[in-house]
Design a protein around this motif. Structure first.
Motif, PDB file in Angstrom:
ATOM      1  N   ALA A 181      -1.683   4.950 -25.243  1.00 26.37           N
ATOM      2  CA  ALA A 181      -1.542   3.495 -25.252  1.00 26.37           C
ATOM      3  C   ALA A 181      -0.098   3.086 -25.501  1.00 26.37           C
ATOM      4  O   ALA A 181       0.348   2.050 -24.996  1.00 26.37           O
ATOM      5  N   ALA A 182       0.666   3.877 -26.267  1.00 26.83           N
ATOM      6  CA  ALA A 182       2.066   3.553 -26.514  1.00 26.83           C
ATOM      7  C   ALA A 182       2.906   3.677 -25.252  1.00 26.83           C
ATOM      8  O   ALA A 182       3.956   3.037 -25.134  1.00 26.83           O
ATOM      9  N   GLN A 183       2.457   4.491 -24.301  1.00 29.06           N
ATOM     10  CA  GLN A 183       3.187   4.668 -23.055  1.00 29.06           C
ATOM     11  C   GLN A 183       2.703   3.731 -21.951  1.00 29.06           C
ATOM     12  O   GLN A 183       3.509   3.200 -21.187  1.00 29.06           O
ATOM     13  N   TYR A 184       1.375   3.533 -21.866  1.00 34.96           N
ATOM     14  CA  TYR A 184       0.808   2.829 -20.721  1.00 34.96           C
ATOM     15  C   TYR A 184       0.039   1.557 -21.072  1.00 34.96           C
ATOM     16  O   TYR A 184      -0.319   0.815 -20.177  1.00 34.96           O
ATOM     17  N   GLY A 185      -0.248   1.331 -22.345  1.00 35.52           N
ATOM     18  CA  GLY A 185      -0.921   0.098 -22.717  1.00 35.52           C
ATOM     19  C   GLY A 185      -2.397   0.264 -22.984  1.00 35.52           C
ATOM     20  O   GLY A 185      -2.915   1.368 -23.170  1.00 35.52           O
ATOM     21  N   SER A 186      -3.095  -0.870 -23.022  1.00 28.66           N
ATOM     22  CA  SER A 186      -4.506  -0.932 -23.379  1.00 28.66           C
ATOM     23  C   SER A 186      -5.340   0.031 -22.550  1.00 28.66           C
ATOM     24  O   SER A 186      -5.059   0.273 -21.370  1.00 28.66           O
ATOM     25  N   ASP A 187      -6.378   0.573 -23.169  1.00 29.16           N
ATOM     26  CA  ASP A 187      -7.418   1.422 -22.576  1.00 29.16           C
ATOM     27  C   ASP A 187      -7.116   2.914 -22.652  1.00 29.16           C
ATOM     28  O   ASP A 187      -8.038   3.725 -22.511  1.00 29.16           O
ATOM     29  N   ALA A 188      -5.854   3.317 -22.854  1.00 25.78           N
ATOM     30  CA  ALA A 188      -5.508   4.742 -22.786  1.00 25.78           C
ATOM     31  C   ALA A 188      -5.775   5.437 -24.108  1.00 25.78           C
ATOM     32  O   ALA A 188      -4.909   6.125 -24.654  1.00 25.78           O
ATOM     33  N   ILE A 189      -6.995   5.294 -24.641  1.00 26.19           N
ATOM     34  CA  ILE A 189      -7.364   5.919 -25.910  1.00 26.19           C
ATOM     35  C   ILE A 189      -7.746   7.379 -25.695  1.00 26.19           C
ATOM     36  O   ILE A 189      -7.252   8.276 -26.381  1.00 26.19           O
ATOM     37  N   ALA A 190      -8.638   7.644 -24.758  1.00 24.24           N
ATOM     38  CA  ALA A 190      -9.036   9.025 -24.461  1.00 24.24           C
ATOM     39  C   ALA A 190      -8.000   9.732 -23.604  1.00 24.24           C
ATOM     40  O   ALA A 190      -7.811  10.941 -23.720  1.00 24.24           O
ATOM     41  N   GLY A 191      -7.332   8.985 -22.730  1.00 22.90           N
ATOM     42  CA  GLY A 191      -6.353   9.581 -21.836  1.00 22.90           C
ATOM     43  C   GLY A 191      -6.128   8.719 -20.612  1.00 22.90           C
ATOM     44  O   GLY A 191      -6.487   7.536 -20.582  1.00 22.90           O
ATOM     45  N   VAL A 192      -5.534   9.329 -19.592  1.00 24.55           N
ATOM     46  CA  VAL A 192      -5.142   8.611 -18.381  1.00 24.55           C
ATOM     47  C   VAL A 192      -5.519   9.452 -17.167  1.00 24.55           C
ATOM     48  O   VAL A 192      -5.312  10.664 -17.142  1.00 24.55           O
ATOM     49  N   VAL A 193      -6.077   8.792 -16.151  1.00 29.57           N
ATOM     50  CA  VAL A 193      -6.322   9.404 -14.844  1.00 29.57           C
ATOM     51  C   VAL A 193      -5.413   8.707 -13.839  1.00 29.57           C
ATOM     52  O   VAL A 193      -5.511   7.492 -13.652  1.00 29.57           O
ATOM     53  N   ASN A 194      -4.511   9.464 -13.217  1.00 22.96           N
ATOM     54  CA  ASN A 194      -3.561   8.918 -12.253  1.00 22.96           C
ATOM     55  C   ASN A 194      -3.933   9.416 -10.854  1.00 22.96           C
ATOM     56  O   ASN A 194      -3.829  10.607 -10.559  1.00 22.96           O
ATOM     57  N   LEU A 195      -4.404   8.510 -10.009  1.00 23.54           N
ATOM     58  CA  LEU A 195      -4.773   8.832  -8.633  1.00 23.54           C
ATOM     59  C   LEU A 195      -3.550   8.661  -7.749  1.00 23.54           C
ATOM     60  O   LEU A 195      -3.056   7.542  -7.574  1.00 23.54           O
ATOM     61  N   ARG A 196      -3.069   9.753  -7.169  1.00 19.41           N
ATOM     62  CA  ARG A 196      -1.845   9.708  -6.382  1.00 19.41           C
ATOM     63  C   ARG A 196      -2.179   9.825  -4.896  1.00 19.41           C
ATOM     64  O   ARG A 196      -2.804  10.801  -4.453  1.00 19.41           O
TER      65      ARG A 196
END
Length: 812
Positions: A181-196
């Motif tokens: 969340a400190a890097q990307y903001g709200s919702d990123a508690i469990a992690g991040v999925v980036n679809l490229r």
């Protein structure tokens, strides 16, 4: 302890990367994809090779803003999934494909859960679906308009629908398994999925996948063999070059799926027969995507994408038997009873436009994105009992709309300080909108007169609303390579919301390379998730089944008159503290990563119990004016801890005679514990219970505590094969008492696929998912009086049995 020890030897099959011939890796700039468009050499297809994925540098942009960092060099665990590894499966759904190869990701297949059957959420590390942030090319994706209000995993969440992006449009997927969340903001508690998204100037490919079920359905009251329930998916992509370096990559997919039915035999009819429909809903959808980029000057480039999906889903409600019509007569319409069909139509838009370049030595990325999801509802093959035999048989039930504007600025620069110092900062502004539109009057419930359209009552004018909010944020992210061995990262983010105020979060990460083959890493961070507009404002009246009995239930905002009277208060954001520590080992063709994590959640949001009129005369008096027998609303106050271990063990072996092997053993051990629940602030005496046993156990035991995957991907010349075995731990679908619990049991599912490259650019694959026809434990008669539910409402591997498929592909 033996499970924890075993987990050190397993992890997700996430290290499969695209062949070397695929598009060149990007040069990351902040959160976003590469600054330079694809070249002619980058256009080779990935999905048609018989060979397993080859070695790659695995350059990642998720979880770091330092250019050129690889998956195994990152301070946080980042998994890389190529488009090829997602495609080499029987499923063509992105969420299901991710869950098959990523043990920390789960895709609970839900049935008999109304619109949640149409928009099924995925989870990461057993947390709520909306506690994972989803990015598209590094830009925040938009949530679905759907709010999951029934008894499925993720009850109360409104998450991003991963299945709005077709596999054909993807180059790869990066999964950051760490609080961000400190890097990307709200919702990123469990992690991040980036679809490229795929980028190519030339080349293309087309694939057709056809499959069907061949399964023995053994339910509590009988057995039957099912063959059929077909599924066909056709997809294609084409790269187009223009100018000196411009690219336009077009992708499209069409999918048609017949419904599956795993209902039990109904004891209420004679002779006993299957009267319900329990399984995957019927689906027809098409999706198109365009991704483009080009240079504007020597230092500046333009990029953007747009995608559109139209999805038509038809799931079933509970059957209405002849003569059982709540005092009304529709026997002339349906002399043999009827099965209401819930028709959910989703239209989804993803789009973004941005520029990248350099200003005074700083890399600058400025972009604007817009996303929109619209869900329209109809109930078919149904009736409104209040109209008797004159009732219409189909109703328009209303519409939900969610949209999101995001404008972002990301600035990065590397300095020759220490070994290197990467500084990144940026701004983001977001506007969200949410709208509920009423359905036709003939299908709406009327207090004391009608429950509305059977199966899915229409939304009323009292439900209709339109709300919006704004958000602004700023972040600073620094990564310093202090020595050859020591990396330190610090990040901080400040956010301000127009509806609930401000929040600040931070993250520190550390990595120490003891030797070239061994490294230690760890992070500590705080996180948050703002309550969604859907959670704050969704309102409806619907029939909710509880312990086999339907109750007309009102879902109301926590600050409404009814919500406040029952104990509702304004919602606050969820907050988290995340810790992780792990190690990376690599030598030769072998790599292993093991990461432990501890996540402490407070002020967690949840949908309350269904508070029934039977609780007390005071509650009955409150509900009576609304013509409902139960009510529910969102609450804060749940506290929980999540702890577990992920591991990655992967070995690549290349031989001249025996061929190439990619061997992966993968697993996740996860434990969620609810440590505190909210108590009611209502002045009622007694006050209703807001969060009881069944809600606690759904959070704690709704996803597998253990999941282990072993994969072998082999190729020799024109022939290839893949074998995968996945073990799933037990999942509990809890009732109000232990006797009413329904468990999936512990099971292993085996998948096989054979590939043959018949000619250059062409390939045929034959496969079987769930080779040994494994089902979750069946529902016992005591918990299934109607016979409609043959298996638990949700299962981590579904409840459809053996699936046979053939895939034919051609690339050029």
């Amino acid at each position: 302890m033996h499970r924890l020890a075993a987990s050190l030897l397993v992890t997700s099959a996430l290290t499969m990367v695209a062949p070397a011939a695929r598009a060149q890796e990007p040069q990351p700039q902040g959160e976003l994809p590469q600054a330079q468009p694809a070249t002619e050499a980058q256009a080779a297809p990935t999905q048609d090779s018989a060979a397993p994925p080859a070695e790659s540098d695995d350059i990642v942009v998720t979880g770091t803003r330092a250019a050129g960092r690889t998956r195994l060099d990152s301070p946080s665990p980042v998994d890389v999934l190529s488009g090829a590894s997602l495609q080499r499966q029987g499923t063509t759904e992105v969420a299901a494909a991710l869950a098959n190869v990523a043990p920390s990701v789960n895709f609970p297949r839900a049935a008999a859960t109304d619109a949640t059957d149409a928009v099924r959420p995925a989870t990461l590390r057993g947390l709520s679906p909306d506690q994972t942030l989803v990015l598209i090319n590094g830009v925040r994706g938009h949530a679905s308009a759907q709010l999951n209000t029934n008894g499925s995993v993720g009850r109360g969440s409104s998450a991003v629908d991963l299945n709005t992006i077709p596999v054909a449009a993807l180059d790869r997927v990066e999964v950051l398994r760490d609080g961000a969340a400190a890097q990307y903001g709200s919702d990123a508690i469990a992690g991040v999925v980036n679809l490229r998204l795929r980028e190519a100037r030339s080349g293309g490919g087309a694939t057709v996948t056809y499959g069907f079920y061949d399964t023995q359905v053994d339910t509590a009251r009988g057995s039957r063999h099912v063959t059929g329930e077909n599924n066909v998916t056709a997809s294609a992509w084409q790269g187009i070059g223009f100018g000196s370096d411009g690219f336009l990559t077009l992708s499209g997919e069409y999918n048609r799926r017949e419904p599956t039915n795993r209902a039990d035999f109904d004891p209420r009819v004679s002779p006993s027969r299957v009267t319900g429909r329990f399984g995957d809903p019927a689906l027809e959808q098409y999706t198109v995507f365009a991704n483009a980029g080009t240079s504007l000057t020597d230092n500046w480039s333009l990029y953007g994408w747009v995608g559109y999906q139209d999805r038509d889903v038809r799931g079933a409600a509970f059957p209405r038997l002849p003569g059982v019509t709540s005092g009304y007569n529709v026997n002339e319409l349906y002399p043999n009873g009827f099965l209401p069909i819930i028709n959910t139509k989703s239209t989804d838009l993803n789009s973004a436009l941005g520029v990248r370049g350099q200003v005074a030595g700083w890399n600058v990325d400025l972009n604007v994105s817009y996303g929109r999801n619209r869900l329209s509802f109809r109930t078919l093959d149904t009736a409104n009992f209040a109209a008797g035999n004159a009732s219409p048989t189909a109703f328009y039930d209303g519409r939900l709309i969610y949209d999101q504007w995001v404008a972002g600025l990301d600035v990065t620069r590397k300095f020759d300080v220490f070994q290197s110092l990467n500084v990144a900062f940026g701004l983001e502004g977001r506007r969200e909108g949410y709208k509920i539109e009423a359905g036709e009057a003939a299908g709406q419930p009327v207090s004391g007169v009608s429950a509305g359209a059977q199966g899915f009552p229409a939304l009323t004018q009292a439900n209709a609303l339109e709300r919006s909010r704004r958000n602004g944020s700023a972040y600073l992210d620094v990564e310093a390579q202090l020595t050859d061995a020591l990396l330190l990262g610090l990040a901080g983010r400040f956010e301000d919301y127009s509806d609930f105020g401000s929040t600040a979060n931070g993250k520190a990460s550390l990595r120490y390379d003891i030797a070239e083959w061994l490294a230690l890493r760890g992070t500590v961070s705080t996180g948050f998730r703002a309550p969604s507009l859907q959670q704050q404002y969704f309102t409806s009246t619907a029939s909710v089944v509880q312990n086999g009995v339907p109750f007309l239930t009102a879902t109301t905002p926590s600050t409404s008159g009814l919500g406040t009277a029952l104990g509702g208060v304004p919602l606050d954001p969820e907050k988290s503290t995340n810790f992780s520590a792990g190690t990376v080992v690599r030598f030769g063709g072998f790599d292993l990563s093991v990461d432990g994590y501890y996540i402490k959640l407070r002020d967690q949001l949840a949908l309350s119990e269904n508070i029934n009129a039977s609780f007390s005369p005071a509650v009955a008096s409150l509900l009576s004016p609304y013509g409902v027998t139960a009510a529910r609303f969102f609450i804060n106050g749940v506290r929980s801890t999540t702890k577990g271990i992920d591991a990655v063990a992967h070995y690549r072996l290349r031989t001249e005679r025996a061929g190439a092997f990619d061997l992966t053993v993968a697993g996740n051990v996860n434990k969620v514990e609810v440590t505190d629940v909210p108590t009611s602030t209502a002045v009622l005496d007694p006050a209703p219970t807001l969060f009881a046993r069944s809600r606690v156990l759904t959070v704690e035991q709704g996803t597998p505590g253990e999941k282990v995957t072993g994969t072998i991907d082999w190729s020799l010349d024109q022939v290839g094969a893949l074998a995968r075995v996945t073990y799933y731990g037990d999942v509990n679908e809890p009732g109000t008492t232990p006797a009413a619990d329904v468990r999936t049991g512990r099971h292993a599912v085996t998948d096989l696929e054979l590939r043959y490259q018949a000619l250059p650019g062409g390939q045929v694959a034959l496969g079987v998912s769930n080779l040994f026809d494994v089902y979750p434990d069946r529902t016992i008669p005591a918990n299934n009086a109607t016979g409609v539910i043959g298996f638990p409402y949700y299962s981590p591997f579904g409840f459809n049995g053996r699936y046979l498929y053939v895939r034919a592909g051609l690339s050029w």
